[in-house]
Design a protein around this motif. Structure first.
Motif, PDB file in Angstrom:
ATOM      1  N   SER A  82      14.484  26.194  72.727  1.00 60.44           N
ATOM      2  CA  SER A  82      14.262  28.159  73.312  1.00 60.44           C
ATOM      3  C   SER A  82      12.420  27.715  74.283  1.00 60.44           C
ATOM      4  O   SER A  82      11.665  27.138  73.669  1.00 60.44           O
ATOM      5  N   PRO A  83      12.846  28.580  75.031  1.00 58.42           N
ATOM      6  CA  PRO A  83      11.842  29.333  76.222  1.00 58.42           C
ATOM      7  C   PRO A  83      10.571  29.446  74.807  1.00 58.42           C
ATOM      8  O   PRO A  83       9.126  29.832  75.407  1.00 58.42           O
ATOM      9  N   ASP A  84      10.913  30.838  74.091  1.00 58.85           N
ATOM     10  CA  ASP A  84       9.953  30.951  73.012  1.00 58.85           C
ATOM     11  C   ASP A  84       9.149  30.523  71.939  1.00 58.85           C
ATOM     12  O   ASP A  84       7.804  30.412  71.566  1.00 58.85           O
ATOM     13  N   SER A  85       9.084  29.325  72.456  1.00 60.19           N
ATOM     14  CA  SER A  85       8.475  29.034  71.226  1.00 60.19           C
ATOM     15  C   SER A  85       7.636  27.769  71.967  1.00 60.19           C
ATOM     16  O   SER A  85       7.359  26.951  72.520  1.00 60.19           O
ATOM     17  N   HIS A  86       6.608  28.023  70.700  1.00 60.29           N
ATOM     18  CA  HIS A  86       5.192  28.387  70.345  1.00 60.29           C
ATOM     19  C   HIS A  86       4.876  26.646  70.782  1.00 60.29           C
ATOM     20  O   HIS A  86       5.412  25.760  69.910  1.00 60.29           O
ATOM     21  N   ALA A  87       3.839  25.862  71.617  1.00 59.55           N
ATOM     22  CA  ALA A  87       3.751  24.651  71.991  1.00 59.55           C
ATOM     23  C   ALA A  87       3.587  23.699  70.271  1.00 59.55           C
ATOM     24  O   ALA A  87       3.964  23.252  69.838  1.00 59.55           O
ATOM     25  N   THR A  88       2.522  24.225  69.242  1.00 60.41           N
ATOM     26  CA  THR A  88       2.779  23.811  67.951  1.00 60.41           C
ATOM     27  C   THR A  88       3.571  24.528  66.807  1.00 60.41           C
ATOM     28  O   THR A  88       4.154  23.133  65.879  1.00 60.41           O
ATOM     29  N   VAL A  89       4.612  25.067  67.428  1.00 58.47           N
ATOM     30  CA  VAL A  89       5.877  25.022  66.790  1.00 58.47           C
ATOM     31  C   VAL A  89       6.605  24.284  67.044  1.00 58.47           C
ATOM     32  O   VAL A  89       7.667  23.041  66.148  1.00 58.47           O
ATOM     33  N   LEU A  90       7.086  23.714  68.498  1.00 59.19           N
ATOM     34  CA  LEU A  90       6.790  22.132  69.081  1.00 59.19           C
ATOM     35  C   LEU A  90       7.026  20.967  68.415  1.00 59.19           C
ATOM     36  O   LEU A  90       8.014  20.334  68.267  1.00 59.19           O
ATOM     37  N   LYS A  91       6.329  20.664  67.743  1.00 58.26           N
ATOM     38  CA  LYS A  91       5.666  19.496  68.369  1.00 58.26           C
ATOM     39  C   LYS A  91       5.674  19.474  66.179  1.00 58.26           C
ATOM     40  O   LYS A  91       6.354  18.097  66.292  1.00 58.26           O
ATOM     41  N   LYS A  92       5.678  20.354  65.648  1.00 55.81           N
ATOM     42  CA  LYS A  92       6.411  20.456  64.336  1.00 55.81           C
ATOM     43  C   LYS A  92       7.820  19.898  64.120  1.00 55.81           C
ATOM     44  O   LYS A  92       7.923  18.971  63.265  1.00 55.81           O
ATOM     45  N   THR A  93       8.470  20.398  65.226  1.00 52.90           N
ATOM     46  CA  THR A  93      10.127  20.283  65.528  1.00 52.90           C
ATOM     47  C   THR A  93      10.048  18.883  65.817  1.00 52.90           C
ATOM     48  O   THR A  93      11.133  17.984  65.119  1.00 52.90           O
ATOM     49  N   PHE A  94       9.463  18.309  66.496  1.00 54.48           N
ATOM     50  CA  PHE A  94       9.851  17.047  66.669  1.00 54.48           C
ATOM     51  C   PHE A  94       9.530  16.172  65.760  1.00 54.48           C
ATOM     52  O   PHE A  94      10.544  15.000  65.722  1.00 54.48           O
ATOM     53  N   GLN A  95       8.424  16.732  65.181  1.00 49.28           N
ATOM     54  CA  GLN A  95       8.113  15.653  63.800  1.00 49.28           C
ATOM     55  C   GLN A  95       9.220  15.394  62.430  1.00 49.28           C
ATOM     56  O   GLN A  95       9.899  14.802  62.414  1.00 49.28           O
ATOM     57  N   ALA A  96      10.411  16.660  62.830  1.00 48.37           N
ATOM     58  CA  ALA A  96      11.333  17.327  62.038  1.00 48.37           C
ATOM     59  C   ALA A  96      12.330  16.287  61.941  1.00 48.37           C
ATOM     60  O   ALA A  96      12.456  15.784  60.873  1.00 48.37           O
ATOM     61  N   VAL A  97      12.286  16.308  63.601  1.00 48.84           N
ATOM     62  CA  VAL A  97      13.523  15.368  63.927  1.00 48.84           C
ATOM     63  C   VAL A  97      13.715  14.088  63.616  1.00 48.84           C
ATOM     64  O   VAL A  97      14.545  13.745  63.667  1.00 48.84           O
ATOM     65  N   LYS A  98      12.350  13.274  64.359  1.00 54.45           N
ATOM     66  CA  LYS A  98      12.110  12.144  63.805  1.00 54.45           C
ATOM     67  C   LYS A  98      12.263  11.880  62.183  1.00 54.45           C
ATOM     68  O   LYS A  98      12.962  10.961  62.430  1.00 54.45           O
ATOM     69  N   ARG A  99      12.032  12.833  61.604  1.00 58.44           N
ATOM     70  CA  ARG A  99      11.501  12.351  60.240  1.00 58.44           C
ATOM     71  C   ARG A  99      13.697  12.573  59.507  1.00 58.44           C
ATOM     72  O   ARG A  99      14.339  11.355  59.056  1.00 58.44           O
ATOM     73  N   TRP A 100      14.528  13.175  60.052  1.00 58.16           N
ATOM     74  CA  TRP A 100      15.462  13.409  61.035  1.00 58.16           C
ATOM     75  C   TRP A 100      16.270  12.171  60.906  1.00 58.16           C
ATOM     76  O   TRP A 100      17.299  11.498  60.210  1.00 58.16           O
ATOM     77  N   ILE A 101      15.960  11.586  62.341  1.00 52.49           N
ATOM     78  CA  ILE A 101      16.391  10.629  62.463  1.00 52.49           C
ATOM     79  C   ILE A 101      16.450   9.356  61.605  1.00 52.49           C
ATOM     80  O   ILE A 101      17.220   8.682  61.681  1.00 52.49           O
ATOM     81  N   VAL A 102      15.068   9.623  61.522  1.00 50.37           N
ATOM     82  CA  VAL A 102      14.597   8.148  61.181  1.00 50.37           C
ATOM     83  C   VAL A 102      15.587   7.979  59.417  1.00 50.37           C
ATOM     84  O   VAL A 102      15.998   6.659  59.040  1.00 50.37           O
ATOM     85  N   CYS A 103      14.903   9.120  58.547  1.00 48.21           N
ATOM     86  CA  CYS A 103      16.016   8.570  57.259  1.00 48.21           C
ATOM     87  C   CYS A 103      17.078   8.862  56.795  1.00 48.21           C
ATOM     88  O   CYS A 103      17.657   8.426  55.912  1.00 48.21           O
ATOM     89  N   SER A 104      17.717   9.988  57.938  1.00 46.04           N
ATOM     90  CA  SER A 104      19.144   9.884  57.550  1.00 46.04           C
ATOM     91  C   SER A 104      20.040   9.725  58.955  1.00 46.04           C
ATOM     92  O   SER A 104      20.880  10.662  59.711  1.00 46.04           O
ATOM     93  N   PRO A 105      19.596   7.973  59.489  1.00 44.92           N
ATOM     94  CA  PRO A 105      20.920   8.415  60.838  1.00 44.92           C
ATOM     95  C   PRO A 105      22.838   8.153  60.183  1.00 44.92           C
ATOM     96  O   PRO A 105      23.236   7.813  58.689  1.00 44.92           O
ATOM     97  N   PHE A 106      23.424   8.336  61.109  1.00 45.31           N
ATOM     98  CA  PHE A 106      24.345   9.186  60.949  1.00 45.31           C
ATOM     99  C   PHE A 106      25.579   8.834  62.651  1.00 45.31           C
ATOM    100  O   PHE A 106      25.092   7.220  63.559  1.00 45.31           O
ATOM    101  N   PRO A 107      26.880   8.121  61.985  1.00 46.47           N
ATOM    102  CA  PRO A 107      27.561   8.128  63.306  1.00 46.47           C
ATOM    103  C   PRO A 107      27.605   8.006  64.540  1.00 46.47           C
ATOM    104  O   PRO A 107      27.431   7.163  65.332  1.00 46.47           O
TER     105      PRO A 107
END
Length: 828
Positions: free
Chosen positions: A458-483
């Motif tokens: 989204s072009p409307d995502s604030h910089a701080t929101v994007l930072k939090k999004t990256f953190q959430a993505v990393k946690r889900w990739i690391v904690c819940s790997p899938f095929p």
């Protein structure tokens, strides 16, 4: 404080007691008092009370300050604290009491200037003095016998929060002292009743406890708050019989306060009940601790119950039934907004009203989300509601914040409040990331990664929101790997990352690079990810980011490239590895030598250190290490120099571990390997780096270099037959060489019998005498010349150990007084 300091004490006391002199600043007085405390504790008061110059001058100083009509508040506060310190021993107490000084100091009516009591520093000094003095029965007798308890209770409601807190601490200390073993009639203190106290102390404890009850029954909110704070301290610091006796007395007014539901008291009431949970009171039904907590929650129809529920959820020692009830309440706003079916029935009038107002709506949702995240971090077992339902609610809430309106909506106003709300978005993303620890949400991966990807795109995502999004993505990739994880990363995630690395906002570029670094490190060893990374366009954009206009971004890019190079070692196809490393080295060396900002240069040295710690890149880096050590060691940024020394330490360990130098008896081949390793370090320029850093202007750099040289000296000393001739260093024309020769000559001149005086020729001594004329000196000889142990001892001392010594401070006080007198004379 040595004898020289003690000799200065009479003069310092005269200066401090002189009202014509400007008093030293508060920091100096506190430091002087700290040294008094240290000296007093070391000698149990003997030095200050028995040393002939000290005792009379201190007594005269105390008397002079308290009876003066022009005393400065800071000096009076210092004097009261000093008096309390001296009276902490029975000997000191009797000495001050016999001279009538205790009355002069602690009864304000005896002061020369009564108005000084209006100064908060004087009131706090008075309380601190009593607190320091209260170490024996005579001190308590003085406090109680002179009616000081009433004054302390008055100060509990002081307008100065610091004074009020100190008064509470003193009251708790008095209660604890009353029930200590030396104050009771010989019975076991724990579990005893108030009757075990000596009769003359019962009235004192009753006076304090009655004051607490009176405060809780007051209509004045500040007074109630101070009463609750004192009660909380008593619960957490006192034992029986005070604990149960006081709780019985305050139970009724406490119930009234809980049922009243005043918003301003909720936090303090929870603190009181939390303290009660940690005592035996919880296990006794007549004390109603659990009932009070449940009453605070109520039925969810009060505005304050949500705040209360959020606080109860955070309690460590809380009955499970209460925690579940609090959880039900705290989840209600989230369920209502995210259209959970059961929520419509439970939605009460108070909640509807709060959700209709933007501020309260956002506050409630953030409380709900942060409580969820905190419980998720502890892997809390939700029983009444499924993790699937909770995760779905959070995902839907995040979609609503980005403008997606659900087909069914319970509260239209809440939806309008949430659109573009960064606070809720950040909190929701934190919660979504925390929920990744649960295994019951496998079927929600598509929805979860879908909403996260939407936020990233989204072009409307604030910089701080994007930072939090990256953190959430990393946690889900690391904690819940899938095929399909690698496919998601390659086809969905990497294109977004390439776009975000070129974002106009430097904060977004920086966050993206940090995410790539963290993701690469987390998936280190995953050959599939490494191959996907190096076959995508991400790496080329990473290399381009090394030339970013923003220094922070360049530093993050260096770190990300460093991780990408490390990850390339795990690729099954190694075609692009050498090219990537080659390009990275060229650009990183340019940054280290030319970049005007410190952050990128620090990152370069750290990247080399990280590479060197691996076993695969040592040979590839050898051609660059000399330049890195030289540039990093001469950098003007002290942190770059520190990181360079850390690189040198790793290089030493890697190079010298080729030979078993820890073995005491070396074989010839082992000695040869050790010598060759030292020659290799010399060729890298490591010794020049260490010696230059040893005389650096920044103390941490000197300290680190000294520690490494001590380690090196130990290793060379363990090798008996080390060939010194091949380990010579040129000492001419550089700073450290001049310093080595100067130190050596100073040592030689200090010897009473020099080489020339004894006429020694053709010996080691003769050779040493001509050392300053030599260009080349062996490494072991240099390490011998330098007194590394003494240097290390001096470097470990704080930089102000001389400036802020007791003697220096006293001399400063005397010097300031003398200068003041000279200025007065100049006026005439």
């Amino acid at each position: 404080m040595d004898s020289d300091c003690l000799s200065l004490l009479p003069a310092v006391c005269l200066v401090l007691a002189d009202p014509k002199q400007s008093p030293p600043d508060d920091t100096s007085l506190e430091k002087l008092l700290d040294w008094f405390k240290e000296l007093h504790s070391q000698s149990n008061g003997q030095v200050l009370l028995q040393h002939q110059p000290c005792q009379p001058c201190l007594l005269e100083f105390i008397s002079s300050v308290c009876t003066s009509k022009t005393t400065d508040p800071a000096i009076l506060s210092f004097t009261i604290k000093l008096t309390g310190l001296l009276a902490a021993t029975t000997q000191g107490f009797h000495l001050l009491d016999e001279g009538g000084l205790l009355v002069y100091v602690f009864e304000r009516e005896a002061w020369g200037v009564c108005d000084l009591w209006e100064d908060a520093s004087v009131r706090s000094g008075w309380l601190q003095g009593l607190l320091d003095m209260l170490k024996h029965q005579q001190a308590l007798g003085f406090i109680c016998g002179n009616g000081l308890i009433k004054v302390i209770l008055q100060l509990q409601n002081d307008r100065s929060l610091f004074v009020a807190c100190l008064a509470n601490q003193l009251l708790v200390h008095i209660l604890n002292f009353l029930t200590s073993s030396n104050m009771t009639s010989g019975s076991d203190v724990v579990g005893s009743s108030e009757s075990s106290l000596r009769p003359d102390w019962v009235s004192v404890s009753s006076e304090i406890m009655n004051a607490v009850v009176e405060a809780l029954s007051s209509e004045d909110c500040p007074q109630v708050l101070q009463g609750l704070r004192l009660l909380s301290l008593v619960l957490s610091q006192c034992g029986e019989p005070i604990l149960s006796t006081l709780w019985k007395d305050v139970l009724v007014p406490l119930e009234v306060l809980v049922n009243r539901g005043s918003e301003s008291l909720i936090q303090t009431l929870i603190t009181v009940l939390e303290a009660a949970l940690g005592t035996p009171l919880l296990n006794q039904s007549e004390y109603k601790v659990e009932e009070l907590l449940e009453a605070m929650l109520g039925d969810g129809n009060r505005k304050e119950c949500f705040q209360c529920a959020a606080l109860i959820v955070k309690l460590e020692k809380c009955p499970e039934v209460l925690k579940r009830k609090a959880m039900d309440i705290i989840l209600l706003p989230l369920q209502c907004v995210s259209t959970q079916p059961q929520a419509e029935k439970e939605m009460n009038v108070v909640l509807k009203e709060q959700l209709s107002q933007k501020a309260s709506c956002i506050s409630l949702l953030m409380q709900s989300l942060s409580s969820l995240a905190q419980l998720a971090h502890t892997k809390y077992l939700f029983e009444d509601i499924s993790i699937h339902s909770i995760t779905s609610s959070v995902v839907l809430l995040l979609r609503m914040c980005s403008g997606h309106r659900p087909s069914s909506l319970l509260h239209i106003n809440a939806f309008t409040h949430l659109i573009g709300c960064c606070k809720v978005q950040r909190c929701g993303l934190d919660t979504l990331g925390a929920l990744s620890v649960y295994e019951e949400k496998l079927d929600l991966r598509k929805d979860i990664f879908g909403v996260l990807l939407d936020y990233l795109q989204s072009p409307d995502s604030h910089a701080t929101v994007l930072k939090k999004t990256f953190q959430a993505v990393k946690r889900w990739i690391v904690c819940s790997p899938f095929p399909d994880l690698l496919q998601f990363i390659s086809h969905d995630l990497f294109p977004v990352l390439e776009k975000r690395m070129c974002d106009l906002r430097w904060e977004v570029r920086d966050s993206t690079l940090e995410f790539i670094t963290q993701l690469t490190a987390a998936l280190n060893g995953n050959s599939g990810f490494s191959e996907a990374l190096h076959t995508s366009g991400v790496v080329s954009v990473l290399l381009s980011s090394l030339a970013d206009a923003e220094g922070y971004v360049r530093a993050s890019a260096v770190t990300a490239v460093g991780e990408a190079v490390t990850a390339s070692l795990y690729q099954t196809v190694l075609v692009s590895n050498s090219k990537l490393l080659e390009e990275a080295l060229v650009q990183m060396m340019a940054i280290l030598s030319q970049d005007t900002e410190g952050f990128p240069r620090r990152a370069v040295v750290q990247a080399f250190t990280s590479w060197l710690k691996g076993s695969h890149l040592i040979t590839a880096l050898e051609s660059s290490l000399s330049s890195v050590l030289s540039l990093g060691g001469s950098d003007f940024d002290w942190e770059v120099k520190m990181h360079t020394l850390e690189l040198a330490e790793v290089l030493m360990e890697k190079t010298l571990t080729c030979c078993p130098y820890a073995v005491q008896n070396f074989g010839s081949s082992e000695e040869t390997r050790f010598t060759q390793a030292l020659i290799k370090l010399k060729d890298f320029g490591l010794f020049d780096l260490l010696f230059n850093s040893l005389f650096d202007c920044d103390r941490p750099v000197c300290e680190k270099a000294c520690a490494l040289l001590v380690k090196l000296r130990t290793l060379t000393a363990e090798t008996a037959d080390l060939d010194h001739s091949v380990l010579v260093l040129n000492v001419c024309g550089n700073r450290w060489g001049d310093e080595v020769q100067r130190r050596y000559l100073n040592k030689q001149q200090a010897k009473a019998s020099g080489c020339v005086t004894n006429g020694v020729t053709g010996s080691d001594e003769g050779t040493d005498c001509d050392l300053h004329c030599s260009k080349d000196i062996s490494l072991p000889k240099i390490l011998q010349i330098l007194d590394l142990d003494d240097m290390q001892r001096m470097l470990t001392l704080s930089s102000d150990h001389v400036v802020n010594s007791p003697r220096s401070l006293m001399e400063d006080i005397l010097s300031a007084a003398q200068q003041n007198e000279e200025n007065i004379v100049d006026c005439y």
